[in-house]
Write a protein that holds these residues in place. Structure first.
Motif, PDB file in Angstrom:
ATOM      1  N   ARG A   1       3.935   0.304  -2.945  1.00  0.00           N
ATOM      2  CA  ARG A   1       3.406  -0.184  -4.404  1.00  0.00           C
ATOM      3  C   ARG A   1       4.427  -1.202  -5.015  1.00  0.00           C
ATOM      4  NH1 ARG A   1      -0.403   3.165  -7.912  1.00  0.00           N
ATOM      5  NH2 ARG A   1      -0.953   0.932  -8.297  1.00  0.00           N
TER       6      ARG A   1
ATOM      7  N   LYS B   1      -4.519  -4.460  -8.775  1.00  0.00           N
ATOM      8  CA  LYS B   1      -5.602  -3.768  -8.187  1.00  0.00           C
ATOM      9  C   LYS B   1      -6.175  -4.771  -7.174  1.00  0.00           C
ATOM     10  CE  LYS B   1     -10.254  -2.166  -8.433  1.00  0.00           C
ATOM     11  NZ  LYS B   1     -11.562  -2.194  -9.451  1.00  0.00           N
TER      12      LYS B   1
ATOM     13  N   LEU C   1       0.888  -1.283   0.129  1.00  0.00           N
ATOM     14  CA  LEU C   1       0.032  -0.058   0.124  1.00  0.00           C
ATOM     15  C   LEU C   1       0.798   1.324   0.053  1.00  0.00           C
ATOM     16  CD1 LEU C   1      -3.059  -0.988   2.560  1.00  0.00           C
ATOM     17  CD2 LEU C   1      -3.174  -0.462  -0.076  1.00  0.00           C
TER      18      LEU C   1
ATOM     19  N   MET D   1      -5.747  -4.181   1.859  1.00  0.00           N
ATOM     20  CA  MET D   1      -6.760  -3.331   2.532  1.00  0.00           C
ATOM     21  C   MET D   1      -7.307  -4.030   3.632  1.00  0.00           C
ATOM     22  SD  MET D   1      -6.659   0.108   2.219  1.00  0.00           S
ATOM     23  CE  MET D   1      -7.306   1.287   3.387  1.00  0.00           C
TER      24      MET D   1
ATOM     25  N   ARG E   1      -3.979  -4.742  -4.089  1.00  0.00           N
ATOM     26  CA  ARG E   1      -4.163  -3.659  -3.152  1.00  0.00           C
ATOM     27  C   ARG E   1      -5.592  -3.792  -2.429  1.00  0.00           C
ATOM     28  NH1 ARG E   1      -3.505   1.510  -5.520  1.00  0.00           N
ATOM     29  NH2 ARG E   1      -4.213   0.693  -7.435  1.00  0.00           N
ATOM     30  N   VAL E   2      -6.465  -4.396  -3.229  1.00  0.00           N
ATOM     31  CA  VAL E   2      -7.831  -4.694  -2.494  1.00  0.00           C
ATOM     32  C   VAL E   2      -7.287  -5.634  -1.145  1.00  0.00           C
ATOM     33  CG1 VAL E   2     -10.102  -5.608  -2.659  1.00  0.00           C
ATOM     34  CG2 VAL E   2      -9.289  -4.045  -4.306  1.00  0.00           C
TER      35      VAL E   2
END
Lengths: 223, 230, 194
Positions: B82, B151, B79, B158, B154-155
């Motif tokens: 990256r 993506k 996060l 989280m 990164r989802v």
């Protein structure tokens, strides 16, 4: 140069007005809440009702809140409004906070209005009903934030609604249990202050950082 | 420093060098530990033979949490910086984590039957392990739902971080809730100390499982790097 | 006309998974310029606009905004709420109704439609509402993705005139469109995506 854009207040009322126009859809999770809540006392044996009432109401409330959150960002993503929020000069976190507050007012507040009626259905003593309402009141901000976070990450995905429930439910376990601990302790004549304070602390933390984390999640979800 | 280590170009050969070490640690310690634990270790005075399931159960439980912790570290790295390797790490870990959590729950139930007379109790430890499994499932569900790999990572990152903050709270809430209902806890606090002859193979198994995880993760990451040229 | 740059894009590239959409896109956008982005379908015009707007993160290259200029975005989707009227939709961007009415009228949306829910309006009328929003934001840089979709000839001319005026008053815009932009050569620049 004159900078136009939406302030927290203006966006909050914009959301409320929109939710009012959509009141037929907004009422659905509330009907769900009432419907499922009526099934429990109907299907339990009479003597089990007071024992199971708090858990039944809590779980039903939890599910209907998750149901309502399905639409928190989905429509904004579909009609392109989310893009406007993201490029607005105001910080996205503040706008998300306004949206969540409006959501709370439109979807969750009416549930509290219905609670006395449910108390009657469940033959719940008034002090139990009070503690239950208080536990829900303190629990909903954290629930809302956890759900919003999941909704943000699932924004724009086809199975968003199911994913939202799948992600939020395990994370929401402590809220449910703290809430039930509160009711349980008060029913047994114990002080429920500790559980109440825990829920309150989590609510404060959720309100404090929730919108920011949700905004960050939205940027990931929209990517 | 982090950037240099985590750039796929540096990571790929490094992982290649480390992999055989992990593999042989896993294989040798696993075989020795299993033989020692299942055959050589003395019979437990109280639990008889059934305690031997511990040699799978305890390392698996340890793995279920260690993998989640490593995922959290990877999640924060992914996060904030990256970093690609951290994203890959995150992508290939939850499946393994869920498997170990599942093994923990199954072996725990099997162990529970002779010990408590039931396969399942809603005890704090079991319940939080179950919730952990659900969190792994949620992360895996997101992985399969998001088509774009970066993506998706990164989802997942989280959810991982939020889950990590939540896990101790879950444990605490279940603990509190169940003590309200069950009077005394099923697990004895402290518990009897374990004889060293039983303990050494346990550590061997834990180390073996850990090496197995690292070996597989490195292998997966290398495949991912190969698939997409840097 | 030489004026200060508002936006610098350097070596920008993007790929979905292993499939590269575009790479090495560079340009400088200065005040008073309209940049038209053209290219075949799938060449990444929309993606480019989203990368510039910052609603999508890029994996290579840089996007630099000089002295944090405000931006207005018009995407494929209008970003207006169907249950609300054009005026209600715009109330978010300007507090007084008068300004909103003016903006809508400039786009040629008749007054009779200002208070109807947007879902009752035609696609072109909805597009006009969305374009009025761009005006109301007062942003220095407009990022417009196919702004002429569903617009009639008259509205097409209006938008062209608005772009000219925007450039003359020190604004700038990036416009992705297949239509020929009938603008003064001095303000119009072109970027072809391949």
């Amino acid at each position: 140069m004159k900078v136009n854009g939406f302030s927290f207040r203006r966006y909050f009322f914009f959301c409320l007005r929109l939710l009012f126009r959509q009141r037929r859809e907004v009422a659905l999770p509330l009907f769900f809440f009432l419907l499922v809540s009526s099934l429990f006392p109907l299907s339990f044996a009479n003597h089990a009702v007071p024992l199971l009432a708090p858990a039944a109401l809590w779980i039903t409330a939890l599910l209907s809140i998750l149901l309502s959150l399905n639409n928190l960002f989905r429509e904004d993503v579909e009609d392109g409004f989310m893009e406007q929020l993201m490029v607005a000069p105001q910080p996205l976190g503040g706008l998300v906070a306004a949206k969540m507050l409006a959501h709370w007012v439109a979807y969750i507040l009416p549930m509290f209005v219905c609670l006395p009626l449910l108390g009657l259905w469940y033959n719940m003593p008034s002090d139990t009903l009070f503690v239950l309402s208080l536990s829900l009141l303190l629990g909903t901000p954290t629930l809302l934030v956890l759900g919003a976070l999941a909704a943000a990450l699932a924004a724009g995905l086809k199975q968003g609604g199911t994913l939202l429930i799948l992600i939020t439910l395990p994370l929401a376990t402590p809220i449910l249990l703290f809430g039930l601990t509160m009711v349980d302790m008060s029913q047994n004549g114990l002080s429920y202050a500790a559980a109440r304070d825990f829920l309150a602390a989590m609510a404060v933390v959720s309100i404090g950082i929730g919108p920011l984390v949700t905004a960050a999640s939205l940027r990931i979800g929209m990517d | 420093m982090i950037r240099k280590f985590s750039s796929p170009k540096t990571f790929y050969p490094l992982a290649g060098k480390l992999m055989p070490w992990f593999f042989w640690t896993f294989a040798v310690l696993g075989l020795v530990g299993l033989y020692w634990g299942l055959v050589l270790a003395p019979v437990d005075a109280v639990q008889g033979q059934s305690y031997r399931i511990m040699y799978v159960h305890v390392p698996a439980a340890w793995m279920s949490m260690m993998i989640y912790t490593s995922m959290t570290a990877a999640a924060i790295t992914a996060l904030v910086w990256r970093t690609k390797v951290a994203e890959y790490w995150l992508l290939c870990s939850p499946g393994l984590g869920a498997s170990f959590t599942f093994i923990t729950l199954v072996t725990g139930s099997l162990w529970g039957k002779p010990m408590w007379g039931t396969y399942w109790v809603w005890d704090a430890r079991l319940t939080s392990e179950l919730v952990l499994l659900f969190i792994y499932f949620a992360i895996l569900a997101m992985k399969s739902a998001v088509p774009d790999r970066r993506k998706a990572a990164r989802v997942m990152a989280m959810i991982t971080v939020v889950g990590f903050v939540n896990i101790p709270i879950i444990k605490f809430s279940v603990d509190w809730w169940t003590t309200l209902h069950q009077g005394d806890s099923i697990f004895r606090k402290g518990g009897p100390s374990i004889a060293p002859a039983m303990l050494v193979p346990l550590f061997m198994m834990a180390l073996s499982f850990t090496s197995y995880y690292f070996w597989l993760v490195l292998k997966h990451i290398r495949t991912m790097i190969e698939r997409k040229p840097v | 006309m030489t004026s200060q740059p508002l936006l610098t894009v350097e070596d920008l590239g993007h790929s979905y998974g292993a499939a590269e959409i575009f790479s090495a896109v560079s340009f400088v956008l200065a005040a008073g310029e309209i940049l038209q982005v053209t290219g075949r379908n799938g060449s990444g015009k929309t993606t480019l606009l989203r990368l510039i707007a910052g609603t999508k993160s890029h994996d290579s290259g840089t996007v630099i905004w000089h002295d944090d200029a405000n931006i207005a975005v018009l995407g494929h989707k209008n970003g207006i709420k169907g249950e609300l009227s054009p005026l209600e939709n715009l109330s978010l961007y300007a507090p007084d109704a008068k300004t909103c009415v003016e903006a809508l009228s400039r786009l040629g949306l008749e007054r009779a439609h200002h208070k109807k829910p947007c879902y009752m309006l035609s696609a072109g009328q909805q597009r006009k509402t969305a374009l009025a929003r761009v005006l109301l934001t007062g942003a220095a840089v407009w990022l417009l993705d196919e702004p002429f979709t569903a617009l009639d000839d008259k509205a097409h001319e209006t938008v062209t005139a608005l772009l000219t005026e925007h450039a003359r008053t020190g604004g700038a815009a990036v416009v992705a469109t297949h239509d020929r932009l009938d603008l003064d050569k001095k303000i119009l620049r072109e970027l072809v995506m391949s």
